[in-house]
Scaffold this active site. Structure first.
Site, PDB file in Angstrom:
ATOM      1  N   PRO A   2     -34.324   1.991  -4.019  1.00  0.00           N
ATOM      2  CG  PRO A   2     -33.475   0.520  -2.529  1.00  0.00           C
ATOM      3  CD  PRO A   2     -33.898   1.902  -2.693  1.00  0.00           C
ATOM      4  CD  GLU A   3     -37.647   2.649  -9.665  1.00  0.00           C
ATOM      5  OE1 GLU A   3     -38.240   2.053 -10.584  1.00  0.00           O
ATOM      6  OE2 GLU A   3     -37.361   3.855  -9.711  1.00  0.00           O
ATOM      7  CE  LYS A 174     -55.538   1.750 -11.709  1.00  0.00           C
ATOM      8  NZ  LYS A 174     -55.468   2.027 -10.256  1.00  0.00           N
TER       9      LYS A 174
END
Length: 301
Positions: A2-3, A174
């Site tokens: 599940p997201e 990043k």
DNA sequence: ACTTTGACCTGTGCGC
DNA sequence: TGCGCACAGGTCAAAG
């Protein structure tokens, strides 16, 4: 697992089933999932009335009347099955083996993976099933929430003021691939492997794009990052609207299957045609950080 | 401080 | 039919 959309669907289901009800009995069929349960978890929950069911990232937070919070994470394969009082009566759970639940016909696997059962004062039972046991169950006091170790490092909720400027700040310098950044719960919470792939495809951004190339020299977001942030929200919203996605081991909390899977544009569609308007590309699968990424090399640059 | 990798677990589906 | 392998929606700790 599940997201965010699937967890939100479960949250809604548990809210309907649990709020205002008193937990009469908790049956734990093992002492741990991913982590050991708190020693007194069953006793701590028993007798409490549920005040609310919240979601933070992919965690479910169940508020109890005395200020305690029951935390539940579904991991990859966790789900709740709601058993109505009538069904409970029909199944008539008697003495059962230590590791097997009497609800196996409803939950699958002969009940072998039904690790927690919650019986409520209306006679209903909710069963937590999790074959892989990557899920988490914990209890803490509400006042401890800001420093709860599982929650404290989490980034912004996508629908709680998150925007491209905030995203740009978090990316900073990043250099890792944007797909990896999307999965990083410090960047934004709730996005998992499926929706990361889908959002990048909708945005026309290659998953391997170095994250910092989506940030301007002055630290602000590029148009591409603005697009990505919007598409993340848009795809999560669409999936929530449909009630979560259907995958191999996910069922919505009431047993009703969602069907966002029918709407996937790239996920699990290797070698299939790109579905974007006017694109004649073919979906590819690559591996990033040991996980599958699906993309259209034609329309994602 | 960052980034990458392995580890946690079981089930399923595929090729041989 | 059986066996071995790759893979599955997440997250964290350790290593680089």
């Amino acid at each position: 697992m599940p997201e965010l959309p699937e967890v939100e669907t479960v949250r809604t289901g548990l809210e309907q089933a649990w709020v205002g009800r008193r937990i009469e009995h908790v049956k734990l069929r093992r002492k741990d999932l991913r982590f050991p349960f708190p020693a007194n978890m069953a006793e701590r929950l028993t007798g409490q009335t549920v005040l609310g069911v919240r979601r933070r990232a992919k965690y479910l937070l169940i508020d109890l009347e005395d200020g305690a919070v029951f935390l539940s994470h579904l991991g990859m394969s966790g789900r709740y099955t709601l058993v109505t009082p009538d069904e409970v009566a029909r199944i008539n759970p008697g003495p059962t083996p230590q590791t097997t639940s009497p609800f196996g016909a409803l939950t699958g696997f002969d009940g072998r993976h039904d690790h927690m059962e919650f019986r409520f004062d209306d006679g209903s039972v909710s069963v937590y099933t999790d074959p892989r046991r990557f899920g988490i169950a914990d209890v803490f006091e509400r006042a401890e929430e800001p420093v709860q170790s599982l929650l404290e490092h989490l980034g912004p909720e996508p629908f709680d003021g998150w925007n491209a400027s905030i995203a740009a700040k978090r990316i900073g310098k990043k250099r890792s691939a944007i797909k990896i950044t999307l999965l990083d719960q410090r960047f934004v919470v709730g996005v998992g492997n499926i929706y990361a792939c889908e959002a990048l495809h909708r945005s026309g951004i290659a998953p391997t794009t170095p994250s910092n190339t989506l940030v301007k020299k002055n630290g602000g977001p590029t148009k591409r990052l603005e697009r990505l942030v919007n598409e993340v929200k848009s795809v999560l919203n669409a999936a929530i609207a449909v009630g979560g996605s259907t995958l191999n081991d996910f069922a919505a909390v009431d047993g009703t299957l969602g069907y966002f899977g029918h709407h996937f544009q790239v996920y699990d569609r290797e070698d299939g045609p790109c579905l974007k308007d006017g694109c004649s590309g073919t979906i590819e699968r690559i591996v990033q950080s040991n996980r599958s990424t699906f993309l259209c090399p034609r329309c994602q640059k």
